[in-house]
Design a protein around this motif. Structure first.
Motif, PDB file in Angstrom:
ATOM      1  N   VAL A   1       0.834  -1.212   0.000  1.00  0.00           N
ATOM      2  CA  VAL A   1       0.000   0.000   0.000  1.00  0.00           C
ATOM      3  C   VAL A   1       0.866   1.258   0.000  1.00  0.00           C
ATOM      4  O   VAL A   1       0.339   2.368  -0.015  1.00  0.00           O
ATOM      5  CB  VAL A   1      -0.961   0.043   1.220  1.00  0.00           C
ATOM      6  N   LEU A   2       2.187   1.083  -0.017  1.00  0.00           N
ATOM      7  CA  LEU A   2       3.088   2.239   0.059  1.00  0.00           C
ATOM      8  C   LEU A   2       2.877   3.232  -1.089  1.00  0.00           C
ATOM      9  O   LEU A   2       2.795   4.442  -0.836  1.00  0.00           O
ATOM     10  CB  LEU A   2       4.539   1.760   0.115  1.00  0.00           C
ATOM     11  N   PRO A   3       2.775   2.763  -2.343  1.00  0.00           N
ATOM     12  CA  PRO A   3       2.567   3.737  -3.430  1.00  0.00           C
ATOM     13  C   PRO A   3       1.332   4.595  -3.205  1.00  0.00           C
ATOM     14  O   PRO A   3       1.353   5.809  -3.411  1.00  0.00           O
ATOM     15  CB  PRO A   3       2.396   2.843  -4.666  1.00  0.00           C
ATOM     16  N   LEU A   4       0.254   3.952  -2.735  1.00  0.00           N
ATOM     17  CA  LEU A   4      -0.978   4.703  -2.452  1.00  0.00           C
ATOM     18  C   LEU A   4      -0.747   5.704  -1.324  1.00  0.00           C
ATOM     19  O   LEU A   4      -1.167   6.861  -1.407  1.00  0.00           O
ATOM     20  CB  LEU A   4      -2.077   3.737  -2.021  1.00  0.00           C
ATOM     21  N   ALA A   5      -0.052   5.238  -0.282  1.00  0.00           N
ATOM     22  CA  ALA A   5       0.215   6.107   0.861  1.00  0.00           C
ATOM     23  C   ALA A   5       1.016   7.327   0.421  1.00  0.00           C
ATOM     24  O   ALA A   5       0.760   8.449   0.866  1.00  0.00           O
ATOM     25  CB  ALA A   5       0.960   5.338   1.948  1.00  0.00           C
ATOM     26  N   MET A   6       1.972   7.116  -0.477  1.00  0.00           N
ATOM     27  CA  MET A   6       2.788   8.243  -0.966  1.00  0.00           C
ATOM     28  C   MET A   6       1.927   9.218  -1.753  1.00  0.00           C
ATOM     29  O   MET A   6       2.097  10.426  -1.673  1.00  0.00           O
ATOM     30  CB  MET A   6       3.936   7.715  -1.844  1.00  0.00           C
ATOM     31  N   LEU A   7       0.991   8.644  -2.486  1.00  0.00           N
ATOM     32  CA  LEU A   7       0.094   9.485  -3.283  1.00  0.00           C
ATOM     33  C   LEU A   7      -0.801  10.318  -2.366  1.00  0.00           C
ATOM     34  O   LEU A   7      -1.045  11.504  -2.601  1.00  0.00           O
ATOM     35  CB  LEU A   7      -0.759   8.578  -4.175  1.00  0.00           C
ATOM     36  N   TRP A   8      -1.291   9.700  -1.290  1.00  0.00           N
ATOM     37  CA  TRP A   8      -2.232  10.384  -0.395  1.00  0.00           C
ATOM     38  C   TRP A   8      -1.545  11.379   0.521  1.00  0.00           C
ATOM     39  O   TRP A   8      -2.073  12.460   0.777  1.00  0.00           O
ATOM     40  CB  TRP A   8      -2.973   9.361   0.477  1.00  0.00           C
ATOM     41  N   PHE A   9      -0.401  10.975   1.063  1.00  0.00           N
ATOM     42  CA  PHE A   9       0.206  11.803   2.111  1.00  0.00           C
ATOM     43  C   PHE A   9       1.466  12.522   1.658  1.00  0.00           C
ATOM     44  O   PHE A   9       1.986  13.366   2.364  1.00  0.00           O
ATOM     45  CB  PHE A   9       0.543  10.935   3.336  1.00  0.00           C
ATOM     46  N   GLY A  10       1.986  12.148   0.488  1.00  0.00           N
ATOM     47  CA  GLY A  10       3.222  12.760   0.026  1.00  0.00           C
ATOM     48  C   GLY A  10       4.429  12.021   0.548  1.00  0.00           C
ATOM     49  O   GLY A  10       4.306  11.003   1.248  1.00  0.00           O
TER      50      GLY A  10
END
Lengths: 299, 278
Positions: free
Chosen positions: A146-155
């Motif tokens: 889920v890291l790519p999504l987390a980076m997208l959401w939180f930067g």
């Protein structure tokens, strides 16, 4: 729907081979076991210390005899020096604290959410269904995915890492807490209710302690997931905010071809893993084993 | 030895210490069953009886006669399908510390609390301040000869000691009524005998009522002022026997009461589909 009481990945010990020291331990131990007799009579601590010394010796011997390039492999002595310097100068202290802080924060959030979800699942049938569905869907997912999504959401910041760790801890803990809550003995529940306990007080004073064996197992699984996830995430991430964590430290050392530092980072990760695992074992001995709710202690 | 008909108010004539005025508990035409996959299984057909303040009443009957079910309903864990259970003027019973329960199961102590912790916790949960709870718990346990085991955890206790602690916890709560569901059922005969006498001594001193479920005739005579015999399928009250003053097996009337109750139970067991072997 698969009821995943057993998590898809094993979570015992300080982690899989990727989190261990550079040299495998199993073959050496098997060699020693053949001799049984006097060896098995030695105290455990001494046996382990001897094995450790032997491993380090083999490691050193390999480096000397094989004459490997210092750009890909380090001798134990160099690693020890790098460790001492890293901890002395603070170069390893900062990254370690950063990683531990993110781990702690992520775990705290994950645990709180797991408790809330499980309490809801105990209170209502719909909550129970939601929890089963979510855990069945999300638990098998490697938490780092889920890291790519987390980076997208939180930067590109710590929040993304905390999110990933919280997610890694939440589901295995929720599964275990749920099992623990559902298996509270009927008599224990009736005792609590006949004392007039209802709602949150019943959950806090009866469900939670009764589910502690499962909870500790869940936290052990959860933290091991979180620990691996955070190192992996840091490796992918590079620097987050002001300071990078241990994963960043390793990647950075590799970038500058500082191989002893790479090993020093790995050893630090392994040692913290062992220490935390030990901490949980002590916790277990002081609680559920002492109360006779779980037989024997691990480690 | 007088055998009175199963009418609730018939026992009101017998002299019972502390008993005055309206009953503390009345069970009126109560029927309870279980909804199971095969359908509705009646456990209690129609039960009618009353217990007055301070009275020690035994529910006696063969296994499967619904006596535990009835006790659980009085405790508030089950609702009657028909009829009423009125306790202290209320008939919407929820489980509560005014009817402290001792179960048969040996795991009724909280395993994460010590002996004294279990009793003190029960007191604190019901509103006693921490220090007072601890002191009262120690006093109650000392009264039962458990002062040497205060700091042990339940898993370190024998079955008999566990049940003693559970009984101490129930008494410490100073309930209006003590509910006991075969508390000695899982113990060996010797321990059982000793605990019966300890409980009899405690029961004589308390002003609380006692509703005690058993299938042992001797236990019933020893502990009870009255024995309510349940039987039939679905079950109802078969007889209501005065056994007050028969605390010792050599007391006059003990043998007769035993013979009478044994006769009642034997006829019940003949009538039931499954034989019951005690």
């Amino acid at each position: 729907m698969a009821s995943s009481t057993s998590p898809p990945r094993t979570a015992r010990g300080s982690g899989g081979p990727e989190a261990r020291g550079p040299a495998g331990r199993a073959p050496a131990r098997r060699d020693r076991r053949r001799g049984a007799g006097p060896w098995s009579r030695l105290p455990t601590v001494l046996r382990r210390a001897l094995l450790f010394a032997a491993l380090v010796g083999v490691w050193q011997l390999y480096v000397v005899v094989a004459d490997v390039s210092p750009l890909v492999f380090s001798s134990p002595w160099e690693v020890a020096v790098a460790l001492a310097e890293g901890w002395g100068s603070g170069a390893l202290v900062g990254p370690t604290l950063t990683t531990l802080r993110i781990l702690g924060l992520g775990m705290a959030i994950g645990m709180a959410l797991a408790l809330a979800l499980t309490a809801l699942a105990v209170a209502t049938k719909a909550g129970d269904d939601v929890l089963s569905l979510l855990t069945a869907m999300i638990n098998p997912l490697p938490s780092v995915a889920v890291l790519p999504l987390a980076m997208l959401w939180f930067g590109l910041n710590e929040t993304a890492l905390v999110f990933v760790v919280a997610n890694a801890v939440l589901w295995p803990l929720a599964v275990n807490l749920g099992t623990g809550f559902r298996t509270v003995p009927q008599t224990t529940l009736m005792v609590g209710r006949s004392l007039g306990l209802r709602g949150w007080r019943l959950i806090r004073d009866v469900h939670l302690p009764s589910a502690l064996p499962a909870t500790v197992a869940g936290i052990k699984t959860g933290w091991a997931f979180g620990w691996r996830t955070i190192i992996a995430a840091e490796l992918v991430f590079g620097v987050a905010g002001a300071q990078g964590g241990l994963g960043f430290f390793i990647n950075n050392a590799r970038f500058y071809l500082d191989i002893p530092d790479v090993f020093a980072g790995l050893v630090t990760i392994a040692v913290i893993g062992i220490a935390l695992d030990l901490l949980f074992s002590v916790l277990e001995r002081q609680t559920v084993v002492r109360w006779g709710m779980k037989q024997g202690a691990t480690t | 030895m007088q055998a009175v008909p199963p009418a609730a108010d018939a026992a009101a004539d017998s002299a019972v210490p502390g008993g005055a005025g309206r009953p503390l508990l009345t069970v009126e035409r109560v029927a309870i069953g279980y909804h199971q996959p095969q359908g509705y299984v009646p456990a209690v057909g129609e039960a009618d009886f009353a217990v007055r303040q301070g009275e020690k009443v035994i529910l006696l009957g063969p296994s499967g006669c619904g006596k535990s079910t009835l006790l659980k309903a009085v405790a508030g864990f089950l609702r009657p399908d028909s009829g009423r259970i009125v306790f202290d003027g209320r008939d919407d019973l929820e489980p509560g510390p005014d009817r402290a329960v001792v179960f048969q199961e040996l795991d009724q102590l909280l395993p994460w609390r010590t002996v004294v912790g279990n009793v003190a916790y029960a007191l604190r949960a019901t509103g006693t301040p921490r220090a007072a709870a601890r002191r009262q718990a120690e006093e109650q346990l000392a009264l039962m000869g458990l002062d040497h085991a205060l700091d042990r955890y339940p898993h370190q206790l024998s079955g008999g000691m566990k049940q003693r602690v559970a009984i101490a916890r129930a008494f410490a709560l100073a309930p209006r009524m003590l509910l006991m569901d075969e508390p000695f059922g899982a113990l060996d005969a010797q321990t059982r005998g000793r605990l019966q006498h300890e409980l009899a001594a405690l029961a004589r001193r308390t002003r609380a009522s006692l509703l005690f479920v058993t299938h042992s005739i001797d236990e019933a005579i020893l502990l009870g002022d009255r024995v309510i015999v349940l039987g039939g399928r679905p079950s109802g009250v078969r007889d209501d026997v005065d056994v007050s003053g028969l605390e010792q097996p050599d007391a006059e009337g003990f043998a007769e009461a035993r013979r009478h109750l044994r006769g009642l139970l034997a006829s019940e067991e003949e009538g039931s589909e499954h034989g019951v072997f005690d």
